[in-house]
Design an enzyme around this catalytic site. Structure first.
Site, mmCIF file in Angstrom:
data_model
loop_
_atom_site.group_PDB
_atom_site.id
_atom_site.type_symbol
_atom_site.label_atom_id
_atom_site.label_comp_id
_atom_site.label_asym_id
_atom_site.label_seq_id
_atom_site.Cartn_x
_atom_site.Cartn_y
_atom_site.Cartn_z
ATOM 1 N N ALA A 68 3.700 -12.742 18.684
ATOM 2 C CA ALA A 68 3.011 -12.092 19.807
ATOM 3 C C ALA A 68 3.963 -11.112 20.489
ATOM 4 O O ALA A 68 5.184 -11.251 20.413
ATOM 5 C CB ALA A 68 2.516 -13.132 20.808
ATOM 6 N N ASP A 69 3.377 -10.151 21.160
ATOM 7 C CA ASP A 69 4.150 -9.205 21.961
ATOM 8 C C ASP A 69 3.245 -8.634 23.035
ATOM 9 O O ASP A 69 2.062 -8.406 22.801
ATOM 10 C CB ASP A 69 4.707 -8.066 21.109
ATOM 11 C CG ASP A 69 5.649 -7.191 21.918
ATOM 12 O OD1 ASP A 69 6.784 -7.634 22.161
ATOM 13 O OD2 ASP A 69 5.243 -6.094 22.328
ATOM 14 N N SER A 70 3.830 -8.419 24.200
ATOM 15 C CA SER A 70 3.091 -7.813 25.310
ATOM 16 C C SER A 70 3.824 -6.572 25.792
ATOM 17 O O SER A 70 5.052 -6.522 25.761
ATOM 18 C CB SER A 70 2.966 -8.794 26.484
ATOM 19 O OG SER A 70 2.190 -9.901 26.113
#
Length: 181
Positions: A68-70
């Site tokens: 995941a990455d934001s």
């Protein structure tokens, strides 16, 4: 059980809070290969790069791996993780009294199926109190967070309006992930 391929204590806490059994494998990713660009493309590209780096190191050793990455987008700027307190201050001052978007990309890879997803949360923040902002910066809670944002902490009290899921803003679209698990 899943593998959380992330250094993020926040993502680990989200999985724990939602009763998902996992093993966290922390590796340092080189995100510099992806130049800042449109926020919809950037987070997805980072997740793809994390996946490539992970599987280059571990080959087919693991099944059911979550990446995941934001990224935070505000005032026409893509905000990653602040390198220091001054950069965190700059990022937070952009968000103060402004509309802010958080784009969270998620990739789940297993032998049975693969999921690629991009989720959006949006916020409008009131003007941040300067003394409160300085106290937050001194706490170092901003470290390791996209846009230096802590939606469950500092930023929460300044929300005027929002759309999307809080856990998405924190770094993981747990609602959609649970639907597939």
């Amino acid at each position: 059980m899943i593998i959380l391929a992330s250094n993020s204590p926040t993502r680990a806490q989200i999985l724990t809070n939602f009763g998902i059994k996992f093993k966290q494998i922390c590796i340092d990713y080189d995100e510099s290969k992806i130049a800042p660009c449109d926020p919809q493309i950037y987070s997805t590209a980072i997740v793809e790069e994390k996946s490539k780096q992970f599987f280059a190191k571990f080959k087919d050793k693991f099944d059911r791996v979550l990446f995941a990455d934001s990224s935070v987008f505000c005032s026409g700027k893509l905000l990653g993780k602040a390198k220091d307190e001054n950069e965190a201050r700059f990022m937070l001052n952009l968000q103060s009294g402004a509309k802010t978007q958080v784009w969270t990309a998620m990739k789940f890879t297993s032998k049975a199926y693969n999921i690629n997803m991009l989720s959006l949360s949006s916020y409008e923040f009131a003007k941040f109190d300067e003394a409160d902002l300085e106290q937050y910066l001194q706490s170092n809670d901003w470290q390791g967070k996209a846009g230096a944002m802590s939606i469950e902490g500092f930023n929460k009290k300044y929300i005027l309006s929002s759309s999307g899921n809080t856990t998405t803003t924190m770094g993981l679209d747990i609602i959609n992930l649970k639907a597939f698990l």
